[in-house]
Design a protein around this motif. Sequence first.
Motif, mmCIF file in Angstrom:
data_model
loop_
_atom_site.group_PDB
_atom_site.id
_atom_site.type_symbol
_atom_site.label_atom_id
_atom_site.label_comp_id
_atom_site.label_asym_id
_atom_site.label_seq_id
_atom_site.Cartn_x
_atom_site.Cartn_y
_atom_site.Cartn_z
ATOM 1 N N VAL A 199 0.863 -1.174 0.000
ATOM 2 C CA VAL A 199 0.000 0.000 0.000
ATOM 3 C C VAL A 199 0.900 1.224 0.000
ATOM 4 C CG1 VAL A 199 -0.171 -0.036 2.532
ATOM 5 C CG2 VAL A 199 -1.855 1.225 1.197
ATOM 6 N N ASN A 200 0.551 2.217 -0.795
ATOM 7 C CA ASN A 200 1.360 3.435 -0.882
ATOM 8 C C ASN A 200 1.156 4.281 0.376
ATOM 9 O OD1 ASN A 200 2.074 2.581 -3.433
ATOM 10 N ND2 ASN A 200 0.639 3.932 -4.480
ATOM 11 N N ILE A 201 2.255 4.703 0.989
ATOM 12 C CA ILE A 201 2.160 5.468 2.237
ATOM 13 C C ILE A 201 2.874 6.820 2.151
ATOM 14 C CG2 ILE A 201 1.934 3.419 3.667
ATOM 15 C CD1 ILE A 201 4.929 3.809 4.405
ATOM 16 N N GLY A 202 3.472 7.129 1.027
ATOM 17 C CA GLY A 202 4.157 8.413 0.946
ATOM 18 C C GLY A 202 4.719 8.652 -0.443
ATOM 19 N N VAL A 203 5.230 9.861 -0.640
ATOM 20 C CA VAL A 203 5.843 10.209 -1.914
ATOM 21 C C VAL A 203 7.046 11.103 -1.646
ATOM 22 C CG1 VAL A 203 4.340 12.211 -2.279
ATOM 23 C CG2 VAL A 203 5.425 11.116 -4.244
ATOM 24 N N GLY B 252 -7.696 8.914 8.950
ATOM 25 C CA GLY B 252 -8.303 8.187 7.845
ATOM 26 C C GLY B 252 -7.280 7.475 6.974
ATOM 27 N N GLU B 253 -6.077 8.027 6.890
ATOM 28 C CA GLU B 253 -5.030 7.403 6.083
ATOM 29 C C GLU B 253 -4.496 6.138 6.763
ATOM 30 O OE1 GLU B 253 -3.286 11.401 3.884
ATOM 31 O OE2 GLU B 253 -2.611 10.931 5.915
ATOM 32 N N TYR B 254 -4.323 6.194 8.073
ATOM 33 C CA TYR B 254 -3.899 4.987 8.795
ATOM 34 C C TYR B 254 -5.007 3.941 8.785
ATOM 35 C CZ TYR B 254 0.298 7.289 10.547
ATOM 36 O OH TYR B 254 1.514 7.921 10.631
ATOM 37 N N ALA B 255 -6.261 4.385 8.851
ATOM 38 C CA ALA B 255 -7.382 3.451 8.804
ATOM 39 C C ALA B 255 -7.396 2.701 7.475
ATOM 40 C CB ALA B 255 -8.698 4.199 9.017
ATOM 41 N N ARG B 256 -7.064 3.402 6.399
ATOM 42 C CA ARG B 256 -7.025 2.760 5.077
ATOM 43 C C ARG B 256 -5.967 1.672 5.048
ATOM 44 N NH1 ARG B 256 -3.742 3.984 0.582
ATOM 45 N NH2 ARG B 256 -4.545 3.132 -1.377
ATOM 46 N N VAL B 257 -4.795 1.936 5.643
ATOM 47 C CA VAL B 257 -3.731 0.926 5.688
ATOM 48 C C VAL B 257 -4.198 -0.290 6.474
ATOM 49 C CG1 VAL B 257 -1.400 0.407 6.498
ATOM 50 C CG2 VAL B 257 -1.886 2.622 5.445
ATOM 51 N N ARG C 31 -7.231 -1.344 6.888
ATOM 52 C CA ARG C 31 -8.239 -2.098 6.129
ATOM 53 C C ARG C 31 -7.574 -3.054 5.146
ATOM 54 N NH1 ARG C 31 -11.034 2.902 6.074
ATOM 55 N NH2 ARG C 31 -10.245 3.372 3.980
ATOM 56 N N LEU C 32 -6.480 -2.611 4.542
ATOM 57 C CA LEU C 32 -5.782 -3.447 3.570
ATOM 58 C C LEU C 32 -4.858 -4.453 4.247
ATOM 59 C CD1 LEU C 32 -4.892 -0.650 0.994
ATOM 60 C CD2 LEU C 32 -6.681 -2.379 0.787
ATOM 61 N N HIS C 33 -4.288 -4.041 5.395
ATOM 62 C CA HIS C 33 -3.373 -4.904 6.146
ATOM 63 C C HIS C 33 -3.754 -4.822 7.620
ATOM 64 C CE1 HIS C 33 -0.727 -5.535 2.699
ATOM 65 N NE2 HIS C 33 -0.743 -4.238 2.490
ATOM 66 N N PRO C 34 -4.712 -5.646 8.066
ATOM 67 C CA PRO C 34 -5.215 -5.560 9.447
ATOM 68 C C PRO C 34 -4.126 -5.667 10.509
ATOM 69 C CG PRO C 34 -6.623 -6.971 8.110
ATOM 70 C CD PRO C 34 -5.415 -6.679 7.282
ATOM 71 N N ARG C 35 -3.017 -6.328 10.204
ATOM 72 C CA ARG C 35 -1.951 -6.496 11.196
ATOM 73 C C ARG C 35 -0.806 -5.512 10.960
ATOM 74 N NH1 ARG C 35 -0.620 -12.806 11.684
ATOM 75 N NH2 ARG C 35 0.526 -11.983 13.494
ATOM 76 N N ALA C 36 -1.100 -4.440 10.284
ATOM 77 C CA ALA C 36 -0.063 -3.435 10.001
ATOM 78 C C ALA C 36 0.518 -2.880 11.305
ATOM 79 C CB ALA C 36 -0.648 -2.301 9.165
ATOM 80 N N HIS D 64 -1.447 9.400 -5.728
ATOM 81 C CA HIS D 64 -0.873 8.078 -5.449
ATOM 82 C C HIS D 64 -1.096 7.547 -4.038
ATOM 83 C CE1 HIS D 64 1.360 7.869 -9.267
ATOM 84 N NE2 HIS D 64 1.601 9.156 -9.103
ATOM 85 N N VAL D 65 -1.380 8.428 -3.071
ATOM 86 C CA VAL D 65 -1.397 7.985 -1.680
ATOM 87 C C VAL D 65 -2.720 8.274 -0.967
ATOM 88 C CG1 VAL D 65 -0.232 8.129 0.556
ATOM 89 C CG2 VAL D 65 1.097 8.374 -1.558
ATOM 90 N N ALA D 66 -3.228 9.487 -1.069
ATOM 91 C CA ALA D 66 -4.407 9.892 -0.297
ATOM 92 C C ALA D 66 -5.604 8.995 -0.616
ATOM 93 C CB ALA D 66 -4.750 11.350 -0.588
ATOM 94 N N PRO D 67 -6.424 8.664 0.395
ATOM 95 C CA PRO D 67 -7.634 7.859 0.147
ATOM 96 C C PRO D 67 -8.531 8.547 -0.871
ATOM 97 C CG PRO D 67 -7.200 8.029 2.497
ATOM 98 C CD PRO D 67 -6.264 8.994 1.822
#
Length: 295
Positions: A29-33, A52-57, A59-64, A150-153
Motif C-alpha cells: 500500500v502506498n504510504i508516501g511520496v 483516515g489514512e492509517y485506517a485505510r492501511v 483495512r488493507l493490512h489488518p496487522r499493520a 498516489h497515496v491519499a484515500p
Amino acid sequence: MALQTGTVEKTLAYRVLRYTPNLVRDEWVNIGVLVFDPATGERRLRMIEEPGEYARVRRLHPRADEELLRALRDDLESRFATATQLFGGNGAAGNNGETERGGDEKAGEDWLKLLAKWDETLSNALQLAPQKGVQAGDLDAETERLYADHVAPERGAARVGAPGSRGAMRSYCAQVFKQARLWERLQKDVRAEEFTFAGDPMRIDYAYRRNGTRGFVQTLSVSRSPGEVKSLVYTVERIRGKVAASEFTAVTDVHLIAENERHRFVQEALRDADVEAVPLEGLAVWTAKMRPLIQ
C-alpha cells in the motif's frame, strides 16, 4: 482556492513509498511520496499522517505495524541528515526537510547516490517504487498533487466540494507564503517532541521569530478532525512552559461559526489557549500583516 506563482517549469523526479508487510504475498500500500530535483537535490517528503489514512492501511493490512509507520518519517529524515554529513552537506537535505537554495550539480549527484543506497538498505517493509519524472514549476504544489494521486484515500464524487485535508491546506499556505516572499524565513515541520516528550509524532507546520518572540502556525481541519484541537492545545501549553515569549496561530479550513456546535468547541478551545484562529481565506491578509515583523 489557487494562487498563480508564475514559476518556470523544471524536470522533477519522484518515487512512491510502499509499505509491504508481507513480501511472500507481494501486497503493498502506498504510504508516501518523495519528490526531488535531480539537479540540486532539493526535495520534499510527504507521508500519511491523518487518522483516515492509517485506517485505510489497516483495512488493507489488518496487522499493520502502526507504530512502525508513525516512526518511518523520522527515520527517513535521520537518513537525510546522515547523508548530508557523508556527502559534505551539499544540499541533499537541510533543516526540517528543506534544502538551501542554489544547490549545485554535485548535490544532485550525491542525492542520486543516496537513493541508490536506500534501495539496498531500506527494510523489507518499506520499499521505493521505480523513479519517474514530471514537469512542474513548484516543488511543494507538485508534491501535494502526487500525494493526492498516489497515496491519499480516494473520495467519492459527493465529496469533491468538501473542505480539504491538512495537506491541501499546507499546499495553499505554501503558495501564500511564497507569494509574500516569506517562505524562506519560516521554519517548517517543527517536531513537537522538542517541547513535549521523546517520540511525540506531532509536527508543527511553521515557526518564525519576531522581535524576540517565537511564533508557531498550525493548520487545523475543523471539518474533518475538530478533535485535533485538543492535541494542539496540549502542545501549546507545553511550548509555553519552555518558551516564555511565544505566540500561536491556528489556520482553519473554514470560518468558525458560533451557531455550529463543533465550531464553537474549537473556537472556545483556541480562545482559552490564547491561540489566534485565522480562516484559510483570510491567510493572505494575516500574512501581509505579519510579513514586515517576521525576521
